[in-house]
Scaffold this motif. Sequence first.
Motif, PDB file in Angstrom:
ATOM      1  N   PHE A  14      -3.580  -2.753  59.275  1.00  0.00           N
ATOM      2  CA  PHE A  14      -3.709  -3.460  58.005  1.00  0.00           C
ATOM      3  C   PHE A  14      -4.362  -2.508  57.009  1.00  0.00           C
ATOM      4  O   PHE A  14      -5.502  -2.071  57.215  1.00  0.00           O
ATOM      5  CB  PHE A  14      -4.532  -4.736  58.185  1.00  0.00           C
ATOM      6  N   LEU A  15      -3.659  -2.189  55.935  1.00  0.00           N
ATOM      7  CA  LEU A  15      -4.059  -1.102  55.061  1.00  0.00           C
ATOM      8  C   LEU A  15      -4.205  -1.545  53.611  1.00  0.00           C
ATOM      9  O   LEU A  15      -3.505  -2.444  53.152  1.00  0.00           O
ATOM     10  CB  LEU A  15      -3.024   0.034  55.129  1.00  0.00           C
TER      11      LEU A  15
ATOM     12  N   LEU B 266     -12.114  -4.226  52.350  1.00  0.00           N
ATOM     13  CA  LEU B 266     -13.191  -5.166  52.649  1.00  0.00           C
ATOM     14  C   LEU B 266     -12.749  -6.603  52.410  1.00  0.00           C
ATOM     15  O   LEU B 266     -13.118  -7.519  53.162  1.00  0.00           O
ATOM     16  CB  LEU B 266     -14.410  -4.832  51.788  1.00  0.00           C
ATOM     17  N   VAL B 267     -11.933  -6.830  51.378  1.00  0.00           N
ATOM     18  CA  VAL B 267     -11.396  -8.170  51.107  1.00  0.00           C
ATOM     19  C   VAL B 267     -10.580  -8.655  52.298  1.00  0.00           C
ATOM     20  O   VAL B 267     -10.694  -9.807  52.730  1.00  0.00           O
ATOM     21  CB  VAL B 267     -10.535  -8.164  49.828  1.00  0.00           C
ATOM     22  N   LEU B 268      -9.765  -7.765  52.868  1.00  0.00           N
ATOM     23  CA  LEU B 268      -8.967  -8.126  54.047  1.00  0.00           C
ATOM     24  C   LEU B 268      -9.860  -8.379  55.258  1.00  0.00           C
ATOM     25  O   LEU B 268      -9.603  -9.293  56.053  1.00  0.00           O
ATOM     26  CB  LEU B 268      -7.970  -7.013  54.358  1.00  0.00           C
ATOM     27  N   GLN B 269     -10.905  -7.577  55.414  1.00  0.00           N
ATOM     28  CA  GLN B 269     -11.821  -7.762  56.537  1.00  0.00           C
ATOM     29  C   GLN B 269     -12.489  -9.129  56.482  1.00  0.00           C
ATOM     30  O   GLN B 269     -12.716  -9.765  57.516  1.00  0.00           O
ATOM     31  CB  GLN B 269     -12.865  -6.650  56.540  1.00  0.00           C
ATOM     32  N   ARG B 270     -12.792  -9.595  55.281  1.00  0.00           N
ATOM     33  CA  ARG B 270     -13.411 -10.917  55.129  1.00  0.00           C
ATOM     34  C   ARG B 270     -12.453 -12.033  55.518  1.00  0.00           C
ATOM     35  O   ARG B 270     -12.873 -13.157  55.778  1.00  0.00           O
ATOM     36  CB  ARG B 270     -13.881 -11.098  53.684  1.00  0.00           C
ATOM     37  N   LYS B 271     -11.164 -11.720  55.538  1.00  0.00           N
ATOM     38  CA  LYS B 271     -10.160 -12.691  55.973  1.00  0.00           C
ATOM     39  C   LYS B 271      -9.896 -12.572  57.476  1.00  0.00           C
ATOM     40  O   LYS B 271      -8.984 -13.199  58.004  1.00  0.00           O
ATOM     41  CB  LYS B 271      -8.852 -12.471  55.204  1.00  0.00           C
ATOM     42  N   GLY B 272     -10.682 -11.722  58.152  1.00  0.00           N
ATOM     43  CA  GLY B 272     -10.560 -11.588  59.595  1.00  0.00           C
ATOM     44  C   GLY B 272      -9.585 -10.534  60.059  1.00  0.00           C
ATOM     45  O   GLY B 272      -9.237 -10.484  61.245  1.00  0.00           O
ATOM     46  N   LEU B 273      -9.132  -9.659  59.134  1.00  0.00           N
ATOM     47  CA  LEU B 273      -8.172  -8.620  59.498  1.00  0.00           C
ATOM     48  C   LEU B 273      -8.889  -7.276  59.674  1.00  0.00           C
ATOM     49  O   LEU B 273      -9.728  -6.915  58.857  1.00  0.00           O
ATOM     50  CB  LEU B 273      -7.091  -8.485  58.428  1.00  0.00           C
TER      51      LEU B 273
ATOM     52  N   LEU C 240       2.995  -1.300  60.028  1.00  0.00           N
ATOM     53  CA  LEU C 240       1.972  -1.033  59.020  1.00  0.00           C
ATOM     54  C   LEU C 240       2.058  -2.132  57.965  1.00  0.00           C
ATOM     55  O   LEU C 240       3.120  -2.338  57.368  1.00  0.00           O
ATOM     56  CB  LEU C 240       2.178   0.330  58.361  1.00  0.00           C
ATOM     57  N   VAL C 241       0.965  -2.858  57.747  1.00  0.00           N
ATOM     58  CA  VAL C 241       0.912  -3.913  56.738  1.00  0.00           C
ATOM     59  C   VAL C 241       0.092  -3.387  55.566  1.00  0.00           C
ATOM     60  O   VAL C 241      -1.106  -3.144  55.698  1.00  0.00           O
ATOM     61  CB  VAL C 241       0.278  -5.201  57.299  1.00  0.00           C
ATOM     62  N   VAL C 242       0.757  -3.179  54.442  1.00  0.00           N
ATOM     63  CA  VAL C 242       0.098  -2.604  53.270  1.00  0.00           C
ATOM     64  C   VAL C 242      -0.126  -3.690  52.229  1.00  0.00           C
ATOM     65  O   VAL C 242       0.830  -4.253  51.678  1.00  0.00           O
ATOM     66  CB  VAL C 242       0.941  -1.456  52.667  1.00  0.00           C
ATOM     67  N   ASP C 243      -1.394  -3.996  51.959  1.00  0.00           N
ATOM     68  CA  ASP C 243      -1.726  -5.019  50.960  1.00  0.00           C
ATOM     69  C   ASP C 243      -1.926  -4.364  49.593  1.00  0.00           C
ATOM     70  O   ASP C 243      -2.179  -3.159  49.493  1.00  0.00           O
ATOM     71  CB  ASP C 243      -3.005  -5.754  51.382  1.00  0.00           C
TER      72      ASP C 243
ATOM     73  N   GLY D 158     -23.878  18.721  38.016  1.00  0.00           N
ATOM     74  CA  GLY D 158     -25.005  18.322  38.843  1.00  0.00           C
ATOM     75  C   GLY D 158     -24.514  17.785  40.163  1.00  0.00           C
ATOM     76  O   GLY D 158     -23.311  17.729  40.417  1.00  0.00           O
ATOM     77  N   GLN D 159     -25.437  17.379  41.010  1.00  0.00           N
ATOM     78  CA  GLN D 159     -25.079  16.796  42.301  1.00  0.00           C
ATOM     79  C   GLN D 159     -25.817  15.480  42.476  1.00  0.00           C
ATOM     80  O   GLN D 159     -26.896  15.270  41.919  1.00  0.00           O
ATOM     81  CB  GLN D 159     -25.456  17.750  43.438  1.00  0.00           C
ATOM     82  N   LEU D 160     -25.228  14.599  43.244  1.00  0.00           N
ATOM     83  CA  LEU D 160     -25.896  13.333  43.550  1.00  0.00           C
ATOM     84  C   LEU D 160     -25.446  12.845  44.916  1.00  0.00           C
ATOM     85  O   LEU D 160     -24.505  13.383  45.509  1.00  0.00           O
ATOM     86  CB  LEU D 160     -25.612  12.280  42.478  1.00  0.00           C
ATOM     87  N   SER D 161     -26.127  11.845  45.427  1.00  0.00           N
ATOM     88  CA  SER D 161     -25.744  11.206  46.678  1.00  0.00           C
ATOM     89  C   SER D 161     -25.357   9.773  46.367  1.00  0.00           C
ATOM     90  O   SER D 161     -26.175   8.997  45.867  1.00  0.00           O
ATOM     91  CB  SER D 161     -26.904  11.231  47.681  1.00  0.00           C
ATOM     92  N   LEU D 162     -24.112   9.437  46.622  1.00  0.00           N
ATOM     93  CA  LEU D 162     -23.564   8.129  46.270  1.00  0.00           C
ATOM     94  C   LEU D 162     -23.277   7.331  47.531  1.00  0.00           C
ATOM     95  O   LEU D 162     -22.501   7.761  48.381  1.00  0.00           O
ATOM     96  CB  LEU D 162     -22.274   8.310  45.465  1.00  0.00           C
ATOM     97  N   ALA D 163     -23.924   6.163  47.670  1.00  0.00           N
ATOM     98  CA  ALA D 163     -23.665   5.281  48.808  1.00  0.00           C
ATOM     99  C   ALA D 163     -22.610   4.260  48.410  1.00  0.00           C
ATOM    100  O   ALA D 163     -22.723   3.612  47.366  1.00  0.00           O
ATOM    101  CB  ALA D 163     -24.949   4.561  49.226  1.00  0.00           C
ATOM    102  N   LEU D 164     -21.573   4.107  49.221  1.00  0.00           N
ATOM    103  CA  LEU D 164     -20.474   3.211  48.884  1.00  0.00           C
ATOM    104  C   LEU D 164     -20.839   1.760  49.150  1.00  0.00           C
ATOM    105  O   LEU D 164     -21.359   1.422  50.209  1.00  0.00           O
ATOM    106  CB  LEU D 164     -19.229   3.573  49.692  1.00  0.00           C
ATOM    107  N   GLU D 165     -20.521   0.887  48.191  1.00  0.00           N
ATOM    108  CA  GLU D 165     -20.822  -0.531  48.350  1.00  0.00           C
ATOM    109  C   GLU D 165     -19.930  -1.186  49.393  1.00  0.00           C
ATOM    110  O   GLU D 165     -20.347  -2.063  50.124  1.00  0.00           O
ATOM    111  CB  GLU D 165     -20.656  -1.249  47.010  1.00  0.00           C
ATOM    112  N   ALA D 166     -18.681  -0.762  49.456  1.00  0.00           N
ATOM    113  CA  ALA D 166     -17.718  -1.407  50.347  1.00  0.00           C
ATOM    114  C   ALA D 166     -17.861  -0.951  51.787  1.00  0.00           C
ATOM    115  O   ALA D 166     -17.356  -1.597  52.694  1.00  0.00           O
ATOM    116  CB  ALA D 166     -16.298  -1.144  49.868  1.00  0.00           C
TER     117      ALA D 166
END
Length: 390
Positions: free
Chosen positions: A61-62, A70-77, A112-115, A289-297
Motif C-alpha cells: 500500500f503506497l 500515515l493517513v492510510l496507516q490510520r485506516k489499518g493499512l 501494488l496499491v497506489v493511493d 546553513g544546516q539544520l536538523s528536521l524531525a518529520l511529523e509523519a
Amino acid sequence: MPVTIELTTEQQAAVRAIERWWNDPLGAAIFCVAGYAGTGKSTVVDHVIAELGVSRARAAFLAYTGKAALVLQRKGLPARTIHSLIYGVEEDAGGKPRFTLRSELPETYDLLVVDEVSMVSKDLLKDLLTFGVPILALGDPAQLPPVEGDSCGILDHPDAFLREIHRQAADNPILWASMLARRGEPIPMGNHGTALQVVPYREIKSGEVDLEAFDQIICCTNKMRRQLNQRIRERRGFSGALPMVGERLLSFRKVREAVSSASFTPLVNGLQGSVSVAPWNVDIEAERGQLSLALEAQPGDDFSGLPVDLCRFTRPGNDHPESRPGNGRLAQFDFGYAITAHKSQGSEFPRVLVILADIFAKNDTERRQLIYTAVTRASAHLTLAVRESR
C-alpha cells in the motif's frame, strides 16, 4: 472467512471490473479507480483484495508522501511511501546520498496499491512500472494536479469511477462542502453542525478566530501564507528571520539528494517537519546553513545536519526571493504553520482552517480543484473563512 461489506451498486460494479482485470492474462498493467471524497474507494479496495485472495503481506500500500502514508496507516493499512519501496540510496562521488531505482523490490508482491495517484508524476509512474507488478491506482480527479512534474494522466480515463457518496458519509458537513466546491457552488455562511463553520474573513483579520486552535491552516497564495506564518510566529514568541527549535517547517521543492537517515525518506515538495536542532554553520552572506528536521509523519526520523538554502528566512518579506549571483537555488524550506492548498495534497488533519479570501486561479477548473483540495484535508472539523462579497 469472507469479508462482509455492504457495497453500493456502483461499488459492486467497480469490484467486478477489478476482478475481470485481475483474471485477464492480457490485462493492462494498471487499473485505475477514480472517486470523489466519501465514495468509498478504500472500501472497494478492502473488499476486492479479500475477493482476489491476495495476502495483505503480498500487497504493498503506497502513497507519495509520508503524511499520505500515515493517513492510510490510520485506516489499518500497512502503508509506506513509493520512494521507500522502489528506490535505494547510495553515495555519489562526492559522498552525498542519492536515490537510485532498485533492480528489484525488497520483497515479493502480487499487487501494488497506489493511493492519491493524482500526486504521482509521469516519471514516478514509469519507475513503478519497471517492476512488472500489477498496480491498482486510486485517486480523486477533483483534486489539484501534482506539485512536482507532469501528471501521470491515468485519472483522465479511469477504469472505474465512483461518484455516489456512501450513505454513512452523506450527512457529513465537510463532504457536503466538498460537493459544493466540486460543483463550483458557494458554501453558505454560518454553522453547519459541529463539523463545519463558515465565517467572514474579517474575523480572521480582526483576531476573532484563534489561529492556534487548528492543526493546520490552508490558504491559496504564498503572500497570504507568509502573512499568517509571521502572525503565528510572533504569537508563539519566535523572533528573528531564522527558524528556531520547535518551529514547523515545510519543504518547498524536491531535493532527491537529501535523504533521511532512518527510512530513506526523500525531501519531497510539501513534506513537513519541526526543527529539532537550531540551524548551525549559518553563513548569512552565502545564504546557507544546516539544520536538523524531525518529520511529523514519521516519529524518530529526521534529516540530521541537512544543508539548506536560507534565502527565504534572510529575506522573509520578498514575494519571490532571489538567490545571490552564482547561487542558482531557491530556498528549500519555509515556515509551515500555514500552507497553500497545493502543498496540502495527500495530507489530512483533524481541525483545519481554510482561508478562501485570497483565491488566485488560472481558470474555473483550477479554482474548483483548489477549494475542493483544501476542504477535503479536514477529517473532523473545518472552518472556512470567505469574503462576504463573494
